[in-house]
Design a protein around this motif. Structure first.
Motif, short mmCIF file in Angstrom:
data_model
loop_
_atom_site.label_atom_id
_atom_site.label_comp_id
_atom_site.label_asym_id
_atom_site.label_seq_id
_atom_site.Cartn_x
_atom_site.Cartn_y
_atom_site.Cartn_z
N LYS A 31 0.91 -1.12 0.00
CA LYS A 31 0.08 -0.09 0.01
C LYS A 31 0.92 1.36 0.09
N GLU A 32 2.21 1.14 0.50
CA GLU A 32 2.80 2.30 0.85
C GLU A 32 4.08 2.00 0.23
N ARG A 33 4.46 1.86 -1.09
CA ARG A 33 5.67 1.45 -1.67
C ARG A 33 6.51 2.67 -1.70
N PHE A 34 7.67 2.45 -1.50
CA PHE A 34 8.83 3.72 -1.69
C PHE A 34 9.35 3.47 -3.02
N GLU A 35 9.97 4.69 -3.47
CA GLU A 35 10.76 4.77 -4.44
C GLU A 35 12.39 5.04 -4.38
N LYS A 36 12.98 4.56 -5.17
CA LYS A 36 14.49 4.59 -4.98
C LYS A 36 15.06 4.55 -6.36
N PRO A 37 16.16 5.15 -6.54
CA PRO A 37 16.75 5.04 -8.06
C PRO A 37 16.99 3.54 -8.61
N SER A 38 16.83 3.68 -9.74
CA SER A 38 16.89 2.42 -10.41
C SER A 38 18.01 2.38 -11.45
N LEU A 39 18.56 1.20 -12.14
CA LEU A 39 19.67 1.18 -12.90
C LEU A 39 19.01 1.76 -14.30
N THR A 40 17.86 1.32 -14.61
CA THR A 40 17.24 1.70 -15.89
C THR A 40 15.89 2.51 -15.40
N GLU A 41 15.47 3.36 -16.23
CA GLU A 41 14.23 4.07 -15.93
C GLU A 41 13.09 2.92 -16.54
N GLN A 42 12.01 3.18 -15.92
CA GLN A 42 10.63 2.49 -16.24
C GLN A 42 9.39 3.28 -16.10
N ARG A 43 8.77 3.20 -17.27
CA ARG A 43 7.42 3.58 -16.99
C ARG A 43 6.53 3.28 -16.09
N ARG A 44 5.87 3.97 -15.38
CA ARG A 44 4.95 3.52 -14.13
C ARG A 44 3.45 3.68 -14.60
N PRO A 45 2.55 2.55 -14.81
CA PRO A 45 1.27 2.68 -15.00
C PRO A 45 0.46 3.59 -13.99
N GLY A 46 -0.88 3.78 -14.17
CA GLY A 46 -1.87 4.60 -13.48
C GLY A 46 -2.09 3.97 -12.16
N PRO A 47 -2.68 4.57 -11.48
CA PRO A 47 -3.21 4.15 -9.89
C PRO A 47 -3.85 2.88 -9.92
N ALA A 48 -4.83 2.84 -10.95
CA ALA A 48 -5.72 1.52 -10.83
C ALA A 48 -4.70 0.27 -11.31
N ALA A 49 -3.99 0.51 -12.27
CA ALA A 49 -3.23 -0.47 -13.01
C ALA A 49 -2.24 -0.87 -11.73
N GLN A 50 -1.63 -0.05 -11.13
CA GLN A 50 -0.59 -0.28 -9.82
C GLN A 50 -1.49 -1.12 -8.89
N ALA A 51 -2.68 -1.09 -8.57
CA ALA A 51 -3.18 -1.63 -7.58
C ALA A 51 -3.57 -3.24 -7.93
N ALA A 88 8.33 -5.74 -5.93
CA ALA A 88 7.32 -5.08 -4.70
C ALA A 88 8.49 -4.39 -3.98
N GLN A 89 9.94 -4.37 -4.35
CA GLN A 89 10.70 -3.40 -3.73
C GLN A 89 10.98 -3.92 -2.25
N ASN A 90 10.88 -5.29 -2.11
CA ASN A 90 11.13 -5.81 -0.97
C ASN A 90 12.56 -6.09 -0.98
N TRP A 91 13.64 -5.27 -0.68
CA TRP A 91 15.04 -5.53 -1.22
C TRP A 91 15.49 -6.48 -0.15
N ASP A 92 15.31 -6.69 1.10
CA ASP A 92 16.02 -7.63 2.04
C ASP A 92 15.72 -8.91 1.67
N ALA A 93 14.42 -9.03 1.39
CA ALA A 93 14.04 -10.54 1.05
C ALA A 93 14.47 -10.92 -0.30
N ALA A 94 14.59 -10.00 -1.38
CA ALA A 94 15.02 -10.27 -2.65
C ALA A 94 16.48 -10.44 -2.64
N GLU A 95 17.23 -9.78 -1.67
CA GLU A 95 18.71 -10.04 -1.84
C GLU A 95 18.89 -11.44 -0.93
N THR A 96 18.03 -12.06 0.02
CA THR A 96 18.15 -13.26 0.63
C THR A 96 18.08 -14.39 -0.56
#
Length: 226
Positions: A31-51, A88-96
């Motif tokens: 519900k509260e995803r945070f944004e950080k710099p990424s290696l490549t830019e990506q287009r973000r969909p609208g709010p409904a598509a994101q949900a 999902a930007q769940n970096w800790d789990a993704a790294e594991t």
């Protein structure tokens, strides 16, 4: 030999516990995803598509967690799980799980690349670059060169090395035209400061030459007087 089944059972139990915990974490964090710099830019969909995408992603994570729990050596499922956790930007789990995927399939460059992306998003850019350099040792690709170029130029203050990677990526005959265009743009931006530095040095040298000319002219009358 008798310890092996016990270890396998305990390993699966651990993964199941992790799976349950991560599903709960994802449900709360999506519900509260945070944004950080990424290696490549990506287009973000609208709010409904994101949900809708977040819900689908959470379901896929749960499904893949179960697959990994049933077969801890399934590197393909592990990599897909890492991709969804990165989304999902769940970096800790993704790294594991990325680290585990790297160990499971040492000849596969994809989990290493994902690990580099994860480390970058955690602000560990030096480690990210090291991971991507290892990717090149397995498979040299223009997309990896591009990512390394961006890392070195903008995050590691090593533009010379960044430009070297960008040029190598631009000269890759297998690179897509769109990627080559992006690399060429980065190269142009990276080389502009060098040109500005050179022109600045030339301009700063001109007044010195004028001063030298004035000094020579000032000495000339004295020489003629002799």
């Amino acid at each position: 030999m008798t310890d092996s089944p016990k270890r396998t059972t305990s390993s699966r139990a651990l993964i199941i516990v992790l799976a349950l915990g991560l599903v709960i974490m994802l449900a709360a964090s999506l519900k509260e995803r945070f944004e950080k710099p990424s290696l490549t830019e990506q287009r973000r969909p609208g709010p409904a598509a994101q949900a809708g995408g977040q819900d689908d992603n959470a379901q896929q994570v749960g499904k893949l967690m179960r697959q990994v729990a049933e077969n801890p050596n399934d590197s393909t499922a592990m990599i897909h799980l890492v991709e969804h956790l990165v989304s999902a930007q769940n970096w800790d789990a993704a790294e594991t799980f990325a680290q585990r995927a790297v160990t499971l399939d040492t000849g596969n460059s994809k989990p290493l690349y994902l690990l580099g992306v994860i480390m970058h998003n955690q602000g560990r850019n030096k480690e990210a670059a090291e991971a991507l350099e290892k990717v090149l040792a397995i498979k040299d690709e223009a997309s990896v060169r591009y990512s390394l170029g961006v890392l070195y130029i903008y995050f590691l203050e090593n533009p010379a090395k960044g430009v070297e990677h960008l040029r190598a990526g631009l000269n890759d005959p297998k690179a897509a035209e769109e990627l080559k265009k992006a690399i060429a743009q980065e190269l142009e931006k990276a080389q502009q400061p060098e040109q500005n530095t050179k022109s600045g040095a030339e301009q700063s040298a001109k007044p010195e030459n004028k001063s030298a000319d004035k000094a020579a002219k000032a000495k000339a009358p004295a020489g003629n007087a002799k």
